[in-house]
Design a protein around this motif. Structure first.
Motif, PDB file in Angstrom:
ATOM      1  N   PHE A 105       0.831  -1.202   0.000  1.00 35.16           N
ATOM      2  CA  PHE A 105       0.000   0.000   0.000  1.00 35.16           C
ATOM      3  C   PHE A 105       0.868   1.255   0.000  1.00 35.16           C
ATOM      4  O   PHE A 105       0.587   2.221  -0.720  1.00 35.16           O
ATOM      5  CB  PHE A 105      -0.943   0.007   1.202  1.00 35.16           C
ATOM      6  CG  PHE A 105      -1.879   1.171   1.228  1.00 35.16           C
ATOM      7  CD1 PHE A 105      -2.985   1.198   0.405  1.00 35.16           C
ATOM      8  CD2 PHE A 105      -1.635   2.261   2.059  1.00 35.16           C
ATOM      9  CE1 PHE A 105      -3.847   2.297   0.407  1.00 35.16           C
ATOM     10  CE2 PHE A 105      -2.484   3.352   2.063  1.00 35.16           C
ATOM     11  CZ  PHE A 105      -3.604   3.372   1.235  1.00 35.16           C
ATOM     12  N   GLU A 106       1.924   1.247   0.794  1.00 36.00           N
ATOM     13  CA  GLU A 106       2.822   2.408   0.865  1.00 36.00           C
ATOM     14  C   GLU A 106       3.498   2.674  -0.480  1.00 36.00           C
ATOM     15  O   GLU A 106       3.780   3.834  -0.813  1.00 36.00           O
ATOM     16  CB  GLU A 106       3.881   2.186   1.937  1.00 36.00           C
ATOM     17  CG  GLU A 106       3.333   2.247   3.357  1.00 36.00           C
ATOM     18  CD  GLU A 106       4.374   1.854   4.404  1.00 36.00           C
ATOM     19  OE1 GLU A 106       4.115   2.110   5.597  1.00 36.00           O
ATOM     20  OE2 GLU A 106       5.428   1.293   4.040  1.00 36.00           O
ATOM     21  N   GLU A 107       3.751   1.628  -1.246  1.00 40.96           N
ATOM     22  CA  GLU A 107       4.427   1.772  -2.541  1.00 40.96           C
ATOM     23  C   GLU A 107       3.444   1.892  -3.709  1.00 40.96           C
ATOM     24  O   GLU A 107       3.853   1.868  -4.864  1.00 40.96           O
ATOM     25  CB  GLU A 107       5.338   0.560  -2.780  1.00 40.96           C
ATOM     26  CG  GLU A 107       6.455   0.402  -1.758  1.00 40.96           C
ATOM     27  CD  GLU A 107       7.476   1.530  -1.811  1.00 40.96           C
ATOM     28  OE1 GLU A 107       7.641   2.137  -2.890  1.00 40.96           O
ATOM     29  OE2 GLU A 107       8.099   1.815  -0.764  1.00 40.96           O
ATOM     30  N   SER A 108       2.162   2.018  -3.421  1.00 39.78           N
ATOM     31  CA  SER A 108       1.156   2.095  -4.482  1.00 39.78           C
ATOM     32  C   SER A 108       1.162   3.465  -5.149  1.00 39.78           C
ATOM     33  O   SER A 108       1.711   4.441  -4.621  1.00 39.78           O
ATOM     34  CB  SER A 108      -0.239   1.806  -3.905  1.00 39.78           C
ATOM     35  OG  SER A 108      -0.611   2.823  -2.977  1.00 39.78           O
ATOM     36  N   HIS A 109       0.560   3.512  -6.324  1.00 39.38           N
ATOM     37  CA  HIS A 109       0.423   4.767  -7.077  1.00 39.38           C
ATOM     38  C   HIS A 109      -1.011   5.262  -6.931  1.00 39.38           C
ATOM     39  O   HIS A 109      -1.955   4.580  -7.350  1.00 39.38           O
ATOM     40  CB  HIS A 109       0.767   4.552  -8.542  1.00 39.38           C
ATOM     41  CG  HIS A 109       2.138   3.974  -8.757  1.00 39.38           C
ATOM     42  ND1 HIS A 109       3.297   4.701  -8.589  1.00 39.38           N
ATOM     43  CD2 HIS A 109       2.531   2.722  -9.104  1.00 39.38           C
ATOM     44  CE1 HIS A 109       4.341   3.936  -8.829  1.00 39.38           C
ATOM     45  NE2 HIS A 109       3.915   2.731  -9.139  1.00 39.38           N
ATOM     46  N   GLN A 110      -1.181   6.435  -6.340  1.00 42.78           N
ATOM     47  CA  GLN A 110      -2.517   6.962  -6.088  1.00 42.78           C
ATOM     48  C   GLN A 110      -2.771   8.190  -6.947  1.00 42.78           C
ATOM     49  O   GLN A 110      -1.977   9.130  -6.965  1.00 42.78           O
ATOM     50  CB  GLN A 110      -2.665   7.308  -4.599  1.00 42.78           C
ATOM     51  CG  GLN A 110      -2.405   6.102  -3.693  1.00 42.78           C
ATOM     52  CD  GLN A 110      -2.748   6.365  -2.242  1.00 42.78           C
ATOM     53  OE1 GLN A 110      -3.641   7.144  -1.935  1.00 42.78           O
ATOM     54  NE2 GLN A 110      -2.052   5.692  -1.331  1.00 42.78           N
ATOM     55  N   HIS A 111      -3.884   8.138  -7.677  1.00 42.65           N
ATOM     56  CA  HIS A 111      -4.280   9.256  -8.529  1.00 42.65           C
ATOM     57  C   HIS A 111      -5.781   9.437  -8.414  1.00 42.65           C
ATOM     58  O   HIS A 111      -6.562   8.579  -8.839  1.00 42.65           O
ATOM     59  CB  HIS A 111      -3.887   8.988  -9.987  1.00 42.65           C
ATOM     60  CG  HIS A 111      -4.235  10.116 -10.918  1.00 42.65           C
ATOM     61  ND1 HIS A 111      -3.592  11.339 -10.869  1.00 42.65           N
ATOM     62  CD2 HIS A 111      -5.161  10.198 -11.903  1.00 42.65           C
ATOM     63  CE1 HIS A 111      -4.108  12.126 -11.805  1.00 42.65           C
ATOM     64  NE2 HIS A 111      -5.055  11.465 -12.434  1.00 42.65           N
ATOM     65  N   HIS A 112      -6.186  10.564  -7.821  1.00 41.07           N
ATOM     66  CA  HIS A 112      -7.604  10.831  -7.555  1.00 41.07           C
ATOM     67  C   HIS A 112      -8.205   9.662  -6.768  1.00 41.07           C
ATOM     68  O   HIS A 112      -7.728   9.328  -5.700  1.00 41.07           O
ATOM     69  CB  HIS A 112      -8.353  11.109  -8.853  1.00 41.07           C
ATOM     70  CG  HIS A 112      -7.837  12.332  -9.577  1.00 41.07           C
ATOM     71  ND1 HIS A 112      -7.743  13.566  -8.978  1.00 41.07           N
ATOM     72  CD2 HIS A 112      -7.369  12.480 -10.845  1.00 41.07           C
ATOM     73  CE1 HIS A 112      -7.248  14.442  -9.840  1.00 41.07           C
ATOM     74  NE2 HIS A 112      -7.009  13.806 -10.980  1.00 41.07           N
ATOM     75  N   GLU A 113      -9.241   8.997  -7.335  1.00 43.81           N
ATOM     76  CA  GLU A 113      -9.907   7.931  -6.581  1.00 43.81           C
ATOM     77  C   GLU A 113      -9.290   6.563  -6.828  1.00 43.81           C
ATOM     78  O   GLU A 113      -9.764   5.558  -6.278  1.00 43.81           O
ATOM     79  CB  GLU A 113     -11.411   7.900  -6.943  1.00 43.81           C
ATOM     80  CG  GLU A 113     -11.779   7.182  -8.233  1.00 43.81           C
ATOM     81  CD  GLU A 113     -11.413   7.933  -9.505  1.00 43.81           C
ATOM     82  OE1 GLU A 113     -11.562   7.340 -10.591  1.00 43.81           O
ATOM     83  OE2 GLU A 113     -10.994   9.102  -9.417  1.00 43.81           O
ATOM     84  N   THR A 114      -8.226   6.493  -7.605  1.00 44.99           N
ATOM     85  CA  THR A 114      -7.656   5.209  -8.014  1.00 44.99           C
ATOM     86  C   THR A 114      -6.328   4.934  -7.328  1.00 44.99           C
ATOM     87  O   THR A 114      -5.424   5.773  -7.339  1.00 44.99           O
ATOM     88  CB  THR A 114      -7.454   5.170  -9.543  1.00 44.99           C
ATOM     89  OG1 THR A 114      -8.709   5.453 -10.183  1.00 44.99           O
ATOM     90  CG2 THR A 114      -6.977   3.800  -9.990  1.00 44.99           C
ATOM     91  N   ILE A 115      -6.229   3.736  -6.725  1.00 44.28           N
ATOM     92  CA  ILE A 115      -4.997   3.292  -6.070  1.00 44.28           C
ATOM     93  C   ILE A 115      -4.512   2.046  -6.811  1.00 44.28           C
ATOM     94  O   ILE A 115      -5.182   1.014  -6.805  1.00 44.28           O
ATOM     95  CB  ILE A 115      -5.232   2.965  -4.588  1.00 44.28           C
ATOM     96  CG1 ILE A 115      -5.751   4.200  -3.843  1.00 44.28           C
ATOM     97  CG2 ILE A 115      -3.956   2.440  -3.935  1.00 44.28           C
ATOM     98  CD1 ILE A 115      -6.221   3.917  -2.425  1.00 44.28           C
ATOM     99  N   ARG A 116      -3.367   2.161  -7.470  1.00 40.50           N
ATOM    100  CA  ARG A 116      -2.800   1.032  -8.221  1.00 40.50           C
ATOM    101  C   ARG A 116      -1.670   0.414  -7.409  1.00 40.50           C
ATOM    102  O   ARG A 116      -0.708   1.098  -7.061  1.00 40.50           O
ATOM    103  CB  ARG A 116      -2.287   1.496  -9.583  1.00 40.50           C
ATOM    104  CG  ARG A 116      -3.379   1.979 -10.523  1.00 40.50           C
ATOM    105  CD  ARG A 116      -2.803   2.437 -11.871  1.00 40.50           C
ATOM    106  NE  ARG A 116      -3.840   2.991 -12.716  1.00 40.50           N
ATOM    107  CZ  ARG A 116      -4.594   2.273 -13.552  1.00 40.50           C
ATOM    108  NH1 ARG A 116      -4.368   0.973 -13.652  1.00 40.50           N
ATOM    109  NH2 ARG A 116      -5.535   2.844 -14.287  1.00 40.50           N
ATOM    110  N   ILE A 117      -1.801  -0.871  -7.149  1.00 37.50           N
ATOM    111  CA  ILE A 117      -0.780  -1.582  -6.380  1.00 37.50           C
ATOM    112  C   ILE A 117       0.344  -2.028  -7.319  1.00 37.50           C
ATOM    113  O   ILE A 117       0.080  -2.587  -8.387  1.00 37.50           O
ATOM    114  CB  ILE A 117      -1.381  -2.800  -5.648  1.00 37.50           C
ATOM    115  CG1 ILE A 117      -2.607  -2.365  -4.819  1.00 37.50           C
ATOM    116  CG2 ILE A 117      -0.338  -3.447  -4.760  1.00 37.50           C
ATOM    117  CD1 ILE A 117      -2.327  -1.327  -3.763  1.00 37.50           C
TER     118      ILE A 117
END
Length: 334
Positions: A211-223
């Motif tokens: 989770f800490e290394e995920s890519h977050q953009h607006h409402e989307t969290i990419r693992i």
């Protein structure tokens, strides 16, 4: 309360209706709405927000289905690969406040008695607010061997049972305090994470890192795939529920099915006077009790009983009713 919709399965037991590219939660098998859409609609009145955990390959498919019913998602968590339900739920809980109540629902189940379902959700809520991990136990109406069971005394869980053989399932049914394990849960996000850390620290720690290394953009969290692969694959039942002393169950007689087999699908579809599923593509003579589905071609049957016949544009499945749990093996073989 947030509805966490688990949308990562491929539904291989319903092949060729369900495919990796278009799994059963997005098919409109039983109505004009997909199972995914009906899940979200069912929980709109109970939950303030919706969070979807999905395979990243199905992201745009899920978005399209949300737009069809005019529902906005609070968050999408996109997994590059599936690691079962414990990591999926952990990632969802890590993305929200620890005191938030979460209602965990698979995206591909049927609930026909929504009035009773609402009552069960309220009962679960009162337990979850006290800090319990709550599971929904389905009142069994026949000795099903394809589900796990929960042994309970009222709301108190005594034990979890593996999928039984026929005689064991009949014993469970006769005792009256065994319930089908529905795969639906409710708890505070922080309570689940604490129990996960206690009973499956490897999953907890690797999920936190992912989770800490995920890519977050607006409402989307990419693992990130690299970190997702490091998370051990395990279900919430094995990782937490079977080990925790903090579990309660709400008995639920809600007209539930997980549509986990063609036999389950047969029970949900309308039938003609010969107990064949109704289809304008089927012409039958002396044929009884068949599940017959066709995308385009006419299927003619003569002296055929208790078969599953599913015809799509590129694949045909023929199986005896009662054996369709083996469809998954066919998919693996292919």
């Amino acid at each position: 309360m947030i509805n966490v919709v688990l949308c990562g399965g491929n539904g291989t037991r319903l092949w060729p209706l369900s495919r990796a590219s278009y799994p059963k939660q997005f098919t409109k098998i039983t109505s004009n709405y997909s199972l995914f859409q009906k899940t979200i609609q069912r929980n709109q009145s109970h939950c303030d927000k919706t969070l979807v955990v999905s395979n990243e390959d199905h992201y745009f498919l899920a978005l399209d289905h949300m737009r069809e019913i005019n529902v906005t998602v609070e968050k999408f968590i996109l997994e590059p690969i599936g690691r079962n339900t414990a990591p999926a739920i952990a990632l969802a809980c890590l993305s929200i406040d620890e005191n938030e109540l979460v209602l965990i629902t698979p995206s591909d189940h049927i609930v026909k008695n929504e009035i009773e379902y609402s009552k069960c959700v309220l009962r679960a809520k009162s337990l979850a607010q006290k800090g319990d991990l709550v599971t929904f136990g389905i009142t069994p109406h026949y000795p099903e061997t394809g589900y796990g069971y929960i042994e309970a005394n009222g709301n108190d869980v005594i034990s979890f049972k593996e999928k039984p053989d026929k005689s064991t399932a009949e014993t469970y049914l006769s005792r009256g305090n065994y319930y089908w394990n529905s795969g639906m849960f409710m708890f505070k996000a922080g309570v689940f994470l604490s129990e996960l850390k206690l009973h499956a620290a490897d999953i907890y720690n690797s999920s936190v890192k992912a989770f800490e290394e995920s890519h977050q953009h607006h409402e989307t969290i990419r693992i990130n795939r690299e970190f997702m692969e490091l998370i051990p694959s395990n279900s919430i039942d094995y990782a937490v529920m079977e080990n925790s002393y903090n579990v309660k169950m709400v008995p639920s007689d809600i007209g539930w099915s997980d549509l986990g087999s063609f036999e389950a699908l047969y029970e949900e579809l309308p039938k003609d006077e010969h107990l064949n599923t109704i289809s304008d593509k089927h012409v039958g003579l002396n044929s009884y009790g068949n599940l017959i589905l066709s995308e385009s071609r006419t299927i003619a049957t003569v002296n055929i009983n208790d078969l599953i016949i599913v015809d799509t544009s590129d694949a045909l499945l023929i199986a005896k009713k009662g054996t369709s749990q083996k469809v998954k093996e066919i998919v693996e073989k292919m």
